[in-house]
Design a protein around this motif. Structure first.
Motif, PDB file in Angstrom:
ATOM      1  N   CYS A 184      -6.277  12.066  18.897  1.00 11.44           N
ATOM      2  CA  CYS A 184      -4.905  10.720  18.070  1.00 11.44           C
ATOM      3  C   CYS A 184      -4.383  11.692  16.992  1.00 11.44           C
ATOM      4  O   CYS A 184      -3.362  11.647  16.469  1.00 11.44           O
ATOM      5  CB  CYS A 184      -5.284   9.381  18.729  1.00 11.44           C
ATOM      6  N   TRP A 185      -5.599  12.231  15.963  1.00  9.37           N
ATOM      7  CA  TRP A 185      -4.872  12.615  14.733  1.00  9.37           C
ATOM      8  C   TRP A 185      -4.328  13.248  14.788  1.00  9.37           C
ATOM      9  O   TRP A 185      -3.976  14.020  13.691  1.00  9.37           O
ATOM     10  CB  TRP A 185      -5.641  11.442  14.409  1.00  9.37           C
TER      11      TRP A 185
ATOM     12  N   LEU B 245       0.623  -1.490   0.175  1.00  7.11           N
ATOM     13  CA  LEU B 245       0.083   0.148   0.054  1.00  7.11           C
ATOM     14  C   LEU B 245       0.867   1.456  -0.079  1.00  7.11           C
ATOM     15  O   LEU B 245       0.781   2.225  -1.535  1.00  7.11           O
ATOM     16  CB  LEU B 245      -0.373  -0.078   1.396  1.00  7.11           C
ATOM     17  N   VAL B 246       1.918   1.542   0.959  1.00  9.02           N
ATOM     18  CA  VAL B 246       2.733   2.512   0.824  1.00  9.02           C
ATOM     19  C   VAL B 246       3.793   2.125  -0.158  1.00  9.02           C
ATOM     20  O   VAL B 246       3.636   3.343  -1.254  1.00  9.02           O
ATOM     21  CB  VAL B 246       3.703   2.616   1.866  1.00  9.02           C
ATOM     22  N   ASN B 247       4.086   1.454  -0.983  1.00  4.93           N
ATOM     23  CA  ASN B 247       4.996   1.301  -2.405  1.00  4.93           C
ATOM     24  C   ASN B 247       3.418   2.662  -3.877  1.00  4.93           C
ATOM     25  O   ASN B 247       4.402   3.401  -4.442  1.00  4.93           O
ATOM     26  CB  ASN B 247       5.108   0.594  -2.744  1.00  4.93           C
ATOM     27  N   GLN B 248       2.407   1.864  -3.481  1.00  9.24           N
ATOM     28  CA  GLN B 248       1.197   2.523  -4.400  1.00  9.24           C
ATOM     29  C   GLN B 248       0.805   4.010  -4.278  1.00  9.24           C
ATOM     30  O   GLN B 248       1.191   4.368  -5.106  1.00  9.24           O
ATOM     31  CB  GLN B 248      -0.196   1.653  -4.203  1.00  9.24           C
ATOM     32  N   MET B 249       1.045   4.113  -2.974  1.00 13.19           N
ATOM     33  CA  MET B 249       0.801   5.799  -2.566  1.00 13.19           C
ATOM     34  C   MET B 249       2.078   5.980  -3.270  1.00 13.19           C
ATOM     35  O   MET B 249       2.116   7.505  -3.898  1.00 13.19           O
ATOM     36  CB  MET B 249       0.466   6.246  -1.075  1.00 13.19           C
ATOM     37  N   ARG B 250       3.344   5.719  -3.020  1.00 13.45           N
ATOM     38  CA  ARG B 250       4.129   6.375  -2.994  1.00 13.45           C
ATOM     39  C   ARG B 250       4.588   6.966  -4.458  1.00 13.45           C
ATOM     40  O   ARG B 250       4.794   7.147  -5.359  1.00 13.45           O
ATOM     41  CB  ARG B 250       5.489   6.512  -2.787  1.00 13.45           C
ATOM     42  N   ALA B 251       3.874   5.629  -5.946  1.00 13.66           N
ATOM     43  CA  ALA B 251       4.181   5.744  -7.348  1.00 13.66           C
ATOM     44  C   ALA B 251       2.596   6.646  -7.507  1.00 13.66           C
ATOM     45  O   ALA B 251       3.037   7.255  -8.677  1.00 13.66           O
ATOM     46  CB  ALA B 251       2.740   4.198  -7.478  1.00 13.66           C
ATOM     47  N   GLN B 252       1.773   6.889  -6.554  1.00 10.58           N
ATOM     48  CA  GLN B 252       1.075   8.162  -7.183  1.00 10.58           C
ATOM     49  C   GLN B 252       1.379   9.543  -6.365  1.00 10.58           C
ATOM     50  O   GLN B 252       1.455  10.650  -7.707  1.00 10.58           O
ATOM     51  CB  GLN B 252      -0.781   7.775  -6.095  1.00 10.58           C
ATOM     52  N   LYS B 253       1.889   9.602  -5.820  1.00 10.40           N
ATOM     53  CA  LYS B 253       2.829  11.208  -5.506  1.00 10.40           C
ATOM     54  C   LYS B 253       4.394  10.879  -4.179  1.00 10.40           C
ATOM     55  O   LYS B 253       3.910   9.558  -3.684  1.00 10.40           O
ATOM     56  CB  LYS B 253       1.897  11.621  -4.670  1.00 10.40           C
ATOM     57  N   SER B 254       5.021  10.817  -5.061  1.00 10.46           N
ATOM     58  CA  SER B 254       6.068  10.089  -4.638  1.00 10.46           C
ATOM     59  C   SER B 254       7.261  11.162  -3.574  1.00 10.46           C
ATOM     60  O   SER B 254       7.408  10.618  -2.434  1.00 10.46           O
ATOM     61  CB  SER B 254       7.819  10.778  -5.375  1.00 10.46           C
ATOM     62  N   THR B 255       6.088  12.529  -2.940  1.00 12.91           N
ATOM     63  CA  THR B 255       6.563  12.827  -1.565  1.00 12.91           C
ATOM     64  C   THR B 255       5.038  12.859  -0.696  1.00 12.91           C
ATOM     65  O   THR B 255       4.786  13.553  -0.241  1.00 12.91           O
ATOM     66  CB  THR B 255       7.008  14.507  -1.870  1.00 12.91           C
ATOM     67  N   MET B 256       4.899  11.605  -1.365  1.00  9.35           N
ATOM     68  CA  MET B 256       3.088  11.374   0.013  1.00  9.35           C
ATOM     69  C   MET B 256       3.580  11.311   1.337  1.00  9.35           C
ATOM     70  O   MET B 256       4.769  10.821   2.195  1.00  9.35           O
ATOM     71  CB  MET B 256       2.639  10.103  -0.228  1.00  9.35           C
ATOM     72  N   ARG B 257       3.019  12.012   2.299  1.00  8.20           N
ATOM     73  CA  ARG B 257       2.832  12.260   4.038  1.00  8.20           C
ATOM     74  C   ARG B 257       1.654  10.493   3.755  1.00  8.20           C
ATOM     75  O   ARG B 257       0.711  11.159   4.265  1.00  8.20           O
ATOM     76  CB  ARG B 257       3.332  13.123   4.883  1.00  8.20           C
ATOM     77  N   ILE B 258       2.915   9.943   5.490  1.00  5.75           N
ATOM     78  CA  ILE B 258       1.651   8.818   5.139  1.00  5.75           C
ATOM     79  C   ILE B 258       1.914   9.096   6.835  1.00  5.75           C
ATOM     80  O   ILE B 258       2.646   8.992   7.830  1.00  5.75           O
ATOM     81  CB  ILE B 258       2.663   7.817   4.940  1.00  5.75           C
ATOM     82  N   LEU B 259       0.752   8.726   7.023  1.00  3.34           N
ATOM     83  CA  LEU B 259       0.077   8.606   8.509  1.00  3.34           C
ATOM     84  C   LEU B 259      -0.114   6.913   8.580  1.00  3.34           C
ATOM     85  O   LEU B 259      -1.512   6.960   8.525  1.00  3.34           O
ATOM     86  CB  LEU B 259      -1.075   9.617   9.225  1.00  3.34           C
ATOM     87  N   VAL B 260       0.243   6.537   9.802  1.00  2.00           N
ATOM     88  CA  VAL B 260      -0.371   5.155   9.987  1.00  2.00           C
ATOM     89  C   VAL B 260      -0.598   5.095  11.484  1.00  2.00           C
ATOM     90  O   VAL B 260       0.374   4.953  12.909  1.00  2.00           O
ATOM     91  CB  VAL B 260       0.926   3.858   9.791  1.00  2.00           C
ATOM     92  N   ALA B 261      -2.199   4.371  11.962  1.00  6.26           N
ATOM     93  CA  ALA B 261      -2.517   3.783  12.903  1.00  6.26           C
ATOM     94  C   ALA B 261      -1.913   3.115  13.912  1.00  6.26           C
ATOM     95  O   ALA B 261      -2.148   1.705  13.006  1.00  6.26           O
ATOM     96  CB  ALA B 261      -4.271   4.478  13.184  1.00  6.26           C
TER      97      ALA B 261
ATOM     98  N   VAL C 168       4.105   6.932  12.548  1.00  8.74           N
ATOM     99  CA  VAL C 168       2.905   5.949  13.495  1.00  8.74           C
ATOM    100  C   VAL C 168       2.247   7.028  14.043  1.00  8.74           C
ATOM    101  O   VAL C 168       2.865   7.954  15.011  1.00  8.74           O
ATOM    102  CB  VAL C 168       3.868   5.192  14.183  1.00  8.74           C
ATOM    103  N   VAL C 169       1.066   7.041  14.402  1.00  3.56           N
ATOM    104  CA  VAL C 169       0.136   7.787  15.103  1.00  3.56           C
ATOM    105  C   VAL C 169      -0.508   6.669  16.214  1.00  3.56           C
ATOM    106  O   VAL C 169      -1.400   5.932  16.033  1.00  3.56           O
ATOM    107  CB  VAL C 169      -1.552   8.113  14.182  1.00  3.56           C
ATOM    108  N   ASP C 170      -0.534   6.649  17.381  1.00  6.21           N
ATOM    109  CA  ASP C 170      -0.591   5.752  18.461  1.00  6.21           C
ATOM    110  C   ASP C 170      -2.120   5.611  19.185  1.00  6.21           C
ATOM    111  O   ASP C 170      -2.747   7.140  19.828  1.00  6.21           O
ATOM    112  CB  ASP C 170      -0.222   6.211  19.552  1.00  6.21           C
ATOM    113  N   CYS C 171      -3.376   5.672  18.452  1.00  4.35           N
ATOM    114  CA  CYS C 171      -4.905   5.481  18.556  1.00  4.35           C
ATOM    115  C   CYS C 171      -5.172   4.746  19.449  1.00  4.35           C
ATOM    116  O   CYS C 171      -6.561   4.192  19.280  1.00  4.35           O
ATOM    117  CB  CYS C 171      -5.471   5.213  17.167  1.00  4.35           C
ATOM    118  N   TRP C 172      -4.315   3.914  20.382  1.00  4.15           N
ATOM    119  CA  TRP C 172      -4.490   2.972  20.466  1.00  4.15           C
ATOM    120  C   TRP C 172      -4.712   2.913  22.754  1.00  4.15           C
ATOM    121  O   TRP C 172      -5.158   2.569  23.363  1.00  4.15           O
ATOM    122  CB  TRP C 172      -3.500   1.330  21.083  1.00  4.15           C
TER     123      TRP C 172
END
Length: 230
Positions: free
Chosen positions: A217-218, A131-147, A187-191
């Motif tokens: 949390c977000w 999924l991250v590879n696909q995000m970066r294929a869409q936009k090489s500078t994608m900022r990604i927040l993962v919960a 990494v976003v701590d939603c736990w």
């Protein structure tokens, strides 16, 4: 006549106005399952918090419309109820969604249904990699927040609580190695602090209290990502 004093006043005004005018609209995609999209009112509370803080250069985007949360908000998203991270990868669905929404930031809260289906953390993380590879294929500078996903205690799954802990541990271990300077992963701590007894109605899906905690949390990680992207 244009006096020196007027010039000073004008210069001061322009110095204040310039950062506002230079802000670009940041496109944000919330990617997930029913916790994100059905109705996912934490996103409405999050949008509201950003507005109150003066962070208004945002456009929440996605292939799904927002659902009713008691007030008008920018609610487009990709919170697809019942979807698994592994299923999204298997069916190659994310590239089409990204092509439609063209985000600058992706907020990903996925894995709950994978955990519920007893899919191993390593298998879910492999899907995250794709999924991250696909995000970066869409936009090489994608900022990604993962919960790190919220706790689970559904009546049908006595082991889900511990499975979530194992999965969240795997997320924390995976993210630094996948993050890059061009496309950082946060990494976003939603736990932490989330209680299935008081923050959900069924051991999984957030009630109003849970939605408030998810918005909180977000908030700081997203606000920081918007500032860097805008």
């Amino acid at each position: 006549m244009f006096s020196p004093k007027s010039a000073v006043i004008l210069s001061a005004f322009l110095s204040v106005l310039s950062p506002v005018l230079s802000q670009t609209t940041v496109r944000i995609n919330a990617l997930g399952d029913s916790i994100t999209g059905s109705p996912g009112c934490w996103r409405a509370f999050l949008w509201q918090k950003l507005q109150v803080a003066g962070v208004k250069n945002t456009d929440f985007v996605g292939t799904l419309p927002g659902q009713g949360c008691g007030f008008t908000y920018d609610g487009e998203n990709d919170g697809h109820g019942g979807f698994l991270a592994t299923g999204i990868v298997k069916n190659n669905q994310l590239p089409g969604w990204l092509s439609s929404s063209k985000p600058d930031i992706v907020m990903m809260e996925l894995g709950t249904n994978d955990v519920w289906n007893n899919i191993a953390p390593a298998t879910i993380i492999a899907a995250f990699d794709t999924l991250v590879n696909q995000m970066r294929a869409q936009k090489s500078t994608m900022r990604i927040l993962v919960a790190q996903i919220t706790p689970m205690n559904p009546s049908s799954c006595s082991d889900c609580g511990q499975r979530v802990v194992a999965f969240n541990t795997a997320i924390r271990a995976w993210a630094p190695g996948k993050s890059t300077s061009a496309s950082p992963i946060t990494v976003v701590d939603c736990w932490t602090g989330y209680n299935t007894a008081t923050d959900t109605g069924d051991g999984v899906h957030p009630n109003d209290s849970g939605n408030t905690k998810l918005a909180n949390c977000w908030y700081e990680p997203l606000k920081a990502a918007i500032a860097l992207a805008g």
